[in-house]
Motif scaffolding. Structure first.
Motif, mmCIF file in Angstrom:
data_model
loop_
_atom_site.group_PDB
_atom_site.id
_atom_site.type_symbol
_atom_site.label_atom_id
_atom_site.label_comp_id
_atom_site.label_asym_id
_atom_site.label_seq_id
_atom_site.Cartn_x
_atom_site.Cartn_y
_atom_site.Cartn_z
ATOM 1 N N MET A 1 7.959 18.145 -43.201
ATOM 2 C CA MET A 1 8.895 19.215 -42.877
ATOM 3 C C MET A 1 8.113 20.497 -42.616
ATOM 4 O O MET A 1 7.249 20.879 -43.386
ATOM 5 C CB MET A 1 9.883 19.426 -44.027
ATOM 6 C CG MET A 1 10.872 20.560 -43.805
ATOM 7 S SD MET A 1 11.948 20.797 -45.223
ATOM 8 C CE MET A 1 12.840 19.250 -45.228
ATOM 9 N N SER A 2 8.429 21.162 -41.495
ATOM 10 C CA SER A 2 7.721 22.387 -41.170
ATOM 11 C C SER A 2 8.107 23.505 -42.130
ATOM 12 O O SER A 2 9.181 23.490 -42.743
ATOM 13 C CB SER A 2 8.055 22.815 -39.738
ATOM 14 O OG SER A 2 9.409 23.226 -39.655
ATOM 15 N N ILE A 3 7.215 24.483 -42.244
ATOM 16 C CA ILE A 3 7.509 25.646 -43.093
ATOM 17 C C ILE A 3 8.744 26.373 -42.582
ATOM 18 O O ILE A 3 9.590 26.826 -43.361
ATOM 19 C CB ILE A 3 6.299 26.586 -43.127
ATOM 20 C CG1 ILE A 3 5.122 25.914 -43.841
ATOM 21 C CG2 ILE A 3 6.650 27.909 -43.808
ATOM 22 C CD1 ILE A 3 3.856 26.725 -43.821
ATOM 23 N N LEU A 4 8.896 26.454 -41.243
ATOM 24 C CA LEU A 4 10.051 27.135 -40.668
ATOM 25 C C LEU A 4 11.349 26.431 -41.049
ATOM 26 O O LEU A 4 12.331 27.074 -41.455
ATOM 27 C CB LEU A 4 9.906 27.191 -39.141
ATOM 28 C CG LEU A 4 11.062 27.873 -38.386
ATOM 29 C CD1 LEU A 4 11.180 29.332 -38.815
ATOM 30 C CD2 LEU A 4 10.839 27.776 -36.877
ATOM 31 N N THR A 5 11.368 25.102 -40.926
ATOM 32 C CA THR A 5 12.578 24.358 -41.281
ATOM 33 C C THR A 5 12.881 24.485 -42.769
ATOM 34 O O THR A 5 14.034 24.664 -43.167
ATOM 35 C CB THR A 5 12.417 22.879 -40.910
ATOM 36 O OG1 THR A 5 12.292 22.776 -39.490
ATOM 37 C CG2 THR A 5 13.608 22.058 -41.364
ATOM 38 N N ARG A 6 11.855 24.414 -43.591
ATOM 39 C CA ARG A 6 12.051 24.561 -45.031
ATOM 40 C C ARG A 6 12.668 25.916 -45.357
ATOM 41 O O ARG A 6 13.610 26.012 -46.141
ATOM 42 C CB ARG A 6 10.715 24.389 -45.758
ATOM 43 C CG ARG A 6 10.831 24.504 -47.273
ATOM 44 C CD ARG A 6 9.472 24.369 -47.943
ATOM 45 N NE ARG A 6 9.589 24.570 -49.378
ATOM 46 C CZ ARG A 6 9.866 23.607 -50.235
ATOM 47 N NH1 ARG A 6 10.063 22.384 -49.804
ATOM 48 N NH2 ARG A 6 9.959 23.860 -51.529
ATOM 49 N N ARG A 7 12.158 26.964 -44.737
ATOM 50 C CA ARG A 7 12.699 28.301 -44.975
ATOM 51 C C ARG A 7 14.146 28.400 -44.509
ATOM 52 O O ARG A 7 14.984 29.025 -45.149
ATOM 53 C CB ARG A 7 11.835 29.342 -44.274
ATOM 54 C CG ARG A 7 10.484 29.577 -44.952
ATOM 55 C CD ARG A 7 9.635 30.531 -44.149
ATOM 56 N NE ARG A 7 8.382 30.833 -44.829
ATOM 57 C CZ ARG A 7 7.362 31.476 -44.262
ATOM 58 N NH1 ARG A 7 7.459 31.885 -43.007
ATOM 59 N NH2 ARG A 7 6.259 31.710 -44.954
ATOM 60 N N ARG A 8 14.434 27.785 -43.335
ATOM 61 C CA ARG A 8 15.800 27.852 -42.824
ATOM 62 C C ARG A 8 16.767 27.130 -43.745
ATOM 63 O O ARG A 8 17.872 27.608 -44.016
ATOM 64 C CB ARG A 8 15.848 27.230 -41.417
ATOM 65 C CG ARG A 8 17.245 27.228 -40.801
ATOM 66 C CD ARG A 8 17.239 26.619 -39.425
ATOM 67 N NE ARG A 8 16.560 25.344 -39.402
ATOM 68 C CZ ARG A 8 17.077 24.215 -39.925
ATOM 69 N NH1 ARG A 8 18.254 24.250 -40.504
ATOM 70 N NH2 ARG A 8 16.414 23.091 -39.864
ATOM 71 N N ASP A 320 14.188 18.416 -36.098
ATOM 72 C CA ASP A 320 14.240 19.677 -36.833
ATOM 73 C C ASP A 320 13.545 19.558 -38.182
ATOM 74 O O ASP A 320 12.845 20.484 -38.613
ATOM 75 C CB ASP A 320 15.694 20.099 -37.022
ATOM 76 C CG ASP A 320 15.829 21.497 -37.586
ATOM 77 O OD1 ASP A 320 15.387 22.450 -36.923
ATOM 78 O OD2 ASP A 320 16.344 21.639 -38.717
ATOM 79 N N LEU A 321 13.720 18.433 -38.850
ATOM 80 C CA LEU A 321 13.038 18.215 -40.122
ATOM 81 C C LEU A 321 11.534 18.066 -39.929
ATOM 82 O O LEU A 321 10.739 18.519 -40.750
ATOM 83 C CB LEU A 321 13.606 16.981 -40.823
ATOM 84 C CG LEU A 321 15.013 17.110 -41.406
ATOM 85 C CD1 LEU A 321 15.529 15.752 -41.855
ATOM 86 C CD2 LEU A 321 15.033 18.096 -42.565
ATOM 87 N N GLY A 322 11.149 17.409 -38.845
ATOM 88 C CA GLY A 322 9.735 17.253 -38.540
ATOM 89 C C GLY A 322 9.174 15.930 -39.008
ATOM 90 O O GLY A 322 9.671 15.294 -39.944
ATOM 91 N N GLU A 323 8.106 15.494 -38.339
ATOM 92 C CA GLU A 323 7.507 14.200 -38.649
ATOM 93 C C GLU A 323 6.932 14.136 -40.050
ATOM 94 O O GLU A 323 6.733 13.043 -40.593
ATOM 95 C CB GLU A 323 6.404 13.884 -37.631
ATOM 96 C CG GLU A 323 6.924 13.653 -36.226
ATOM 97 C CD GLU A 323 5.813 13.293 -35.263
ATOM 98 O OE1 GLU A 323 4.638 13.261 -35.704
ATOM 99 O OE2 GLU A 323 6.102 13.031 -34.078
#
Length: 494
Positions: A1-8, A320-323
């Motif tokens: 999960m990307s940092i951006l998605t985690r923050r969102r 959106d969650l990421g690989e």
């Protein structure tokens, strides 16, 4: 999960910390003063709830099923009796600060001891169907091993008693009360829990046999994910987006394994999942709001519907969650085939719409109930039912939860006048009727809830029942809505 998605995701959780559907901090200002109104339950906003225009003209299909719903932890009590083990809700509710007033389900509505009286109430209401859940720790104290015969015997008595009163049992296998021992081993983050659930389901299938015509596997996996692992105000009280969507996958896997377990017994009973679905609408006409709404709908609805009914997770949510997300990495070969094992019906639970802004936030458009997350919008019932049929085909549908909390009190004459609840149900029944006319294969409708009960983090402050429970004495008093509902059932319409 990307940092951006985690923050969102964490930002969404922060915006929604007291709601099962998110509300922006600026919602009242955006939505306008009218949207801030809380619906009262003593006097409905549009007058006498029985004076519906065209009253008596809405008839449901001849074999339509009318019912009510409950869940084990919310009504049973008897938390330490007859071999019942600890659940995560026992642990959570007994932790200071987790529930309103420190309330627990230790006694609840004492249904474990008063089940016969409660079944008589169902008979007197004329219910066709009763949807209830089995307590996993009552069957397996530690979540594994030989089933507890005393626990099975209780549910056998319940099922037999329903049949004696002409009420069909609809049994939910998991309504959030995971055995604490399994949580200690990782809970739903641990893939093995899905297989332990399949073993438990098999024990219940074989213990209750062919006396149960309809089984529901997992109740509202989304609520476990969001409330339990994003916002943290339900058990187990986590705030971890990386864990949350792995939990979603394992809950879906558990569903599929339970479906296969039932088929393996040779049973002819029907089975399906129970999803709380929130129709998502753009808050304005901009392309950005439309795009944000599509993704929001992916997390709210398609993540669960697509995997069960099409055998694939929505690509936009996975992207959106990421690989690197735990969900993506947690999908093993064959998992989606198991998750999409053919079901016989879909249980839909509708409470509120969601309006999504261009930045992925949410705003309020309609008056709310005492549960501030619940916007009163009957049209959403029509929209979500027709959407499921349009997008996924004619899978049979049952509504297994829909209701309204009210500040119910016993009047001087000993009655409880909840006219607003009647208005709410009338309007939602009418929306369901329109959906049937539009081609939705809706078979039945279960009001939430039969009894006032333990409302999770809200304790006993919110009353959702058709029947008032005086918790000090455990006296049951059918409310005005119960008497009205009895007539709806008798007339098979409004």
């Amino acid at each position: 999960m990307s940092i951006l998605t985690r923050r969102r995701l964490l930002h969404r959780a922060a915006l929604s910390a007291t709601a099962s559907a998110g509300l922006s901090p600026v919602a009242a200002a955006v939505a306008g003063a009218a949207a801030a109104v809380t619906v009262g339950c003593d006097t409905p906003p549009d007058g006498d709830p029985t004076a519906t225009p065209g009253a008596g003209t809405l008839r449901f299909p001849r074999d339509f099923g009318w019912g009510a719903a409950t869940s084990a932890y919310q009504i049973e009590g008897a938390a330490k009796e007859d071999g019942r083990g600890e659940s995560i809700w026992d642990t959570f509710s007994r932790t200071p600060g987790r529930t309103r007033n420190g309330d627990t389900g230790d006694v609840a509505a004492d249904h474990y001891h008063r089940w016969s009286e409660d079944l008589d109430l169902m008979r007197d209401l004329g219910l066709h169907s009763y949807r209830f859940s089995v307590s996993w720790p009552r069957i397996q104290a530690d979540g594994t091993g030989r089933p507890n015969q005393r626990g099975l015997d209780f549910y056998r008595r319940l099922v037999d008693g329903l049949h004696e009163r002409g009420v069909a049992p609809m049994v939910t296998l998991f309504h959030w009360d995971l055995p604490q021992s399994l949580q200690d081993a990782g809970g739903w983050e641990n893939r093995d829990t899905a297989y332990r659930f399949a073993d438990y389901a098999d024990a219940v299938f074989r213990g209750l046999g062919d006396q149960v015509p309809v089984w529901l596997t997992v109740n509202e996996p989304k609520t476990v994910v969001q409330n339990g692992y994003l916002w943290g105000h339900h058990a187990p009280g986590r705030q971890d987006p990386d864990a949350a969507y792995l939990v979603a996958h394992h809950l879906q896997l558990a569903h599929g394994l339970a479906v296969r377990a039932l088929r393996a017994t040779g049973s002819t009973a029907r089975i399906g999942p129970a999803f709380n679905l929130h129709p998502c609408y753009p808050a304005d006409d901009t392309p950005a709001a439309a795009a944000a709404t599509r993704l929001y709908d992916g997390y709210e609805n398609r993540l669960y519907l697509d995997s069960v009914l099409t055998g694939a997770y929505p690509a936009d949510v996975l992207a959106d969650l990421g690989e690197d997300s735990r969900l993506v990495r947690g999908i093993a070969d064959g998992d989606l085939e198991i998750i999409s094992s053919p079901v016989d019906l879909l249980a839909v639970q509708y409470y509120t719409p969601i309006y999504v802004t261009a930045d992925g936030g949410t705003v309020r458009r309609w008056a709310t109930s005492e549960a501030e997350w619940q916007q009163i919008y009957p049209e959403g019932m029509y929209d979500i039912l027709t959407r499921v049929t349009r997008d996924y085909g004619p899978v049979p549908i049952t509504v297994t939860e829909n209701g309204l909390p009210c500040p119910d009190v016993v009047g001087a004459d000993g009655t409880v006048d909840d006219a607003g609840r009647i208005a709410f149900l009338r309007d939602h029944f009418a929306a369901a009727h329109r959906a049937i006319a539009a081609g939705v294969p809706l078979e039945s409708y279960h009001v939430w809830s039969l009894l006032d009960n333990f409302e999770w983090a809200e304790g006993y402050d919110q009353r959702w029942g058709l029947v008032y429970v005086d918790y000090a004495t455990q006296r049951r008093i059918p409310k005005r809505s119960a008497h009205w509902y009895r007539q709806v059932i008798s007339d098979n319409g409004l």
